[in-house]
Scaffold this active site. Structure first.
Site, mmCIF file in Angstrom:
data_model
loop_
_atom_site.group_PDB
_atom_site.id
_atom_site.type_symbol
_atom_site.label_atom_id
_atom_site.label_comp_id
_atom_site.label_asym_id
_atom_site.label_seq_id
_atom_site.Cartn_x
_atom_site.Cartn_y
_atom_site.Cartn_z
ATOM 1 N N HIS A 210 0.787 -1.233 0.000
ATOM 2 C CA HIS A 210 0.000 0.000 0.000
ATOM 3 C C HIS A 210 0.822 1.288 0.000
ATOM 4 O O HIS A 210 0.269 2.374 -0.075
ATOM 5 C CB HIS A 210 -0.941 0.029 1.217
ATOM 6 C CG HIS A 210 -0.221 0.303 2.496
ATOM 7 N ND1 HIS A 210 0.499 -0.639 3.163
ATOM 8 C CD2 HIS A 210 -0.097 1.444 3.221
ATOM 9 C CE1 HIS A 210 1.033 -0.114 4.242
ATOM 10 N NE2 HIS A 210 0.696 1.153 4.307
HETATM 11 C C1 UD1 Z 1 -2.052 5.471 6.041
HETATM 12 C C2 UD1 Z 1 -0.764 5.917 6.738
HETATM 13 C C3 UD1 Z 1 0.294 4.847 6.568
HETATM 14 C C4 UD1 Z 1 -0.218 3.507 7.035
HETATM 15 C C5 UD1 Z 1 -1.486 3.176 6.287
HETATM 16 C C6 UD1 Z 1 -2.077 1.852 6.692
HETATM 17 C C7 UD1 Z 1 -0.284 8.338 6.785
HETATM 18 C C8 UD1 Z 1 0.538 9.409 6.191
HETATM 19 N N1 UD1 Z 1 -0.249 7.148 6.145
HETATM 20 O O1 UD1 Z 1 -1.771 5.368 4.650
HETATM 21 O O2 UD1 Z 1 1.432 5.189 7.337
HETATM 22 O O3 UD1 Z 1 0.770 2.526 6.784
HETATM 23 O O4 UD1 Z 1 -2.429 4.214 6.561
HETATM 24 O O5 UD1 Z 1 -3.236 1.571 5.964
HETATM 25 O O6 UD1 Z 1 -0.921 8.567 7.787
HETATM 26 N N2 UD1 Z 1 -9.208 4.952 1.934
HETATM 27 C C9 UD1 Z 1 -10.418 4.321 1.867
HETATM 28 N N3 UD1 Z 1 -10.989 3.930 3.040
HETATM 29 C C10 UD1 Z 1 -10.430 4.121 4.247
HETATM 30 C C11 UD1 Z 1 -9.204 4.786 4.301
HETATM 31 C C12 UD1 Z 1 -8.587 5.185 3.146
HETATM 32 O O7 UD1 Z 1 -10.969 4.098 0.802
HETATM 33 O O8 UD1 Z 1 -11.023 3.739 5.275
HETATM 34 C C13 UD1 Z 1 -8.578 5.376 0.674
HETATM 35 C C14 UD1 Z 1 -8.803 6.834 0.412
HETATM 36 O O9 UD1 Z 1 -9.129 6.984 -0.920
HETATM 37 C C15 UD1 Z 1 -7.468 7.491 0.660
HETATM 38 C C16 UD1 Z 1 -6.486 6.347 0.419
HETATM 39 O O10 UD1 Z 1 -7.177 5.138 0.747
HETATM 40 O O11 UD1 Z 1 -7.240 8.574 -0.183
HETATM 41 C C17 UD1 Z 1 -5.287 6.483 1.300
HETATM 42 O O12 UD1 Z 1 -5.664 6.644 2.677
HETATM 43 P P1 UD1 Z 1 -4.769 7.527 3.694
HETATM 44 O O13 UD1 Z 1 -5.268 7.401 5.090
HETATM 45 O O14 UD1 Z 1 -4.606 8.875 3.141
HETATM 46 O O15 UD1 Z 1 -3.355 6.841 3.575
HETATM 47 P P2 UD1 Z 1 -2.959 5.323 3.592
HETATM 48 O O16 UD1 Z 1 -2.344 5.014 2.271
HETATM 49 O O17 UD1 Z 1 -4.062 4.443 4.066
#
Ligand code: UD1
Length: 367
Positions: A210
């Site tokens: 991821h």
């Molecule tokens: C975040 C953390 C990362 C961690 C990871 C575990 C930061 C900077 N990054 O990254 O360190 O390893 O979580 O998963 O805090 N999304 C969904 N549903 C959700 C959450 C996210 O669809 O419940 C999608 C959204 O479109 C979002 C993308 O996933 O834009 C990324 O989510 P985000 O929380 O921004 O970062 P992660 O890549 O999950």
């Protein structure tokens, strides 16, 4: 009584907060409130973990949601400030390195509330990683830094943190893992939603992916999938797909080989049930590098660096980078390494108890 806010926001936080909640209840003298920032919000990324880890309902839900780093961090800060003003904690305890960790540490310190950082001191020395910035800033304003491995202690001392604030306590993630392994022994696995997908005979691999550096760019993602495609010719590869990665696979129009079995994100217990019996784990997660070391499962980390060097020095982890050939070479190496890997210092399931004891001692010195 010490009043503490525990902050959880994203998936890897939940496993770290659950054992701290249990240990706070046994320690007595601690009154705590659980804040969920809402950084992760899908059922599979959040509620499934609360259920598996027995965390009950958060006392405050901040509903931050997704967005750019600035949007997400700012939205958590705005809401968390209100919680601090209402609850008036003596301490705020943050875990890990996600945006919620950073946002809540900054808000607390500006309100003159003590901050304790669990999993402090880890450094990848790669400032293009958002987590590295979160780690550096959070540690720089924390009053107590709890570290999981010696490298964390050394990094903090080099950054001029006083030794009195730095404590090697072991790892709350491993507290949770050992606790959940016991539960799993009694658990009826046929109840898992994807129970049918676990191979009953023969070896299989498990993969999670991821990191933006691996999945946001089509050529990196293709190079990784090509390597895993070679592994999949030998054995099935179980692949629960993170929402970020799902979006990218779809956007790049990629079709994965059939033997890479794509599943939706799994809850903690179901995921553990899959990877604990895997021949090898391929990952770019922080936590899984450590959890595989604790259970002695070969792990290939698809990154150039790690902020968790003990998993390579003592444990089962091998860094591979993202080139197809180097992932395959690291796979061979990880299988060999399994034979003489060990368990890092204090990864014994008692980190949470140590954390509260130190915090209570520190608090009693201040009042
Ligand atoms: C975040 C953390 C990362 C961690 C990871 C575990 C930061 C900077 N990054 O990254 O360190 O390893 O979580 O998963 O805090 N999304 C969904 N549903 C959700 C959450 C996210 O669809 O419940 C999608 C959204 O479109 C979002 C993308 O996933 O834009 C990324 O989510 P985000 O929380 O921004 O970062 P992660 O890549 O999950």
């Amino acid at each position: 009584m010490v009043r503490v806010i525990l902050v959880a926001g994203a998936r890897p936080n939940f496993m770290k907060i659950a054992p701290l909640m249990r240990a706070a209840e046994s320690a007595g003298e601690i009154e705590y409130s659980l804040v969920h920032t809402g950084q992760h919000y899908d059922y599979e990324m959040s509620q499934a973990f609360f259920d598996d880890l027995g965390m009950g309902k958060p006392d405050y839900f901040l509903n931050a949601g997704s967005g750019s780093h600035a949007e997400q961090t700012a939205s958590i800060m705005l809401e968390f400030e209100k919680v601090c003003l209402e609850y008036k904690p003596d301490w705020v305890l943050v875990v890990g390195d996600v945006n919620s960790t950073l946002a809540c540490a900054i808000v607390s310190k500006k309100l003159h509330i003590n901050v304790a950082h669990v999993e402090a001191g880890l450094r990848s020395f790669d400032r293009t990683m958002p987590e590295e910035i979160n780690r550096l800033v959070t540690d720089s304003i924390s009053d107590l830094c709890y570290v999981t491995e010696r490298s964390g202690e050394q990094n903090l001392l080099k950054e001029n943190h006083p030794q009195s604030r730095v404590h090697l306590v072991g790892h709350v993630m491993i507290d949770n893992l050992l606790y959940q392994m016991k539960i799993l022994e009694q658990f009826d696995a046929s109840a898992f939603a994807h129970a049918e997908d676990k191979p009953r005979v023969g070896p299989y691999a498990f993969m999670t992916l991821h990191r933006p550096a691996n999945v946001d760019n089509a050529s990196s993602l293709r190079s990784i999938v090509e390597a895993i495609g070679v592994v999949a010719e030998e054995m099935p590869v179980i692949f629960p797909v993170h929402p970020r990665t799902r979006k990218k696979i779809d956007q790049f129009g990629m079709v994965l080989p059939e033997n890479i079995v794509q599943l939706p994100p799994l809850g903690f217990r179901e995921s553990l049930w899959f990877w604990k019996d895997a021949q090898v784990v391929f990952t770019d997660s922080g936590g899984l590098q450590e959890e595989t070391t604790a259970l002695g499962i070969p792990c290939v980390t698809i990154r150039e660096n790690t902020e968790r060097p003990v998993t390579v020095e003592v444990g089962t982890n091998v860094l591979s980078g993202i080139a197809t050939e180097s992932i395959l070479a690291a796979y061979e190496q990880a299988m060999e390494k399994r034979k003489n890997s060990g368990i890092p210092e204090k990864w014994d399931g008692k980190a949470s108890e140590r954390i509260w004891k130190i915090l209570l001692d520190q608090h009693s010195k201040e009042v």
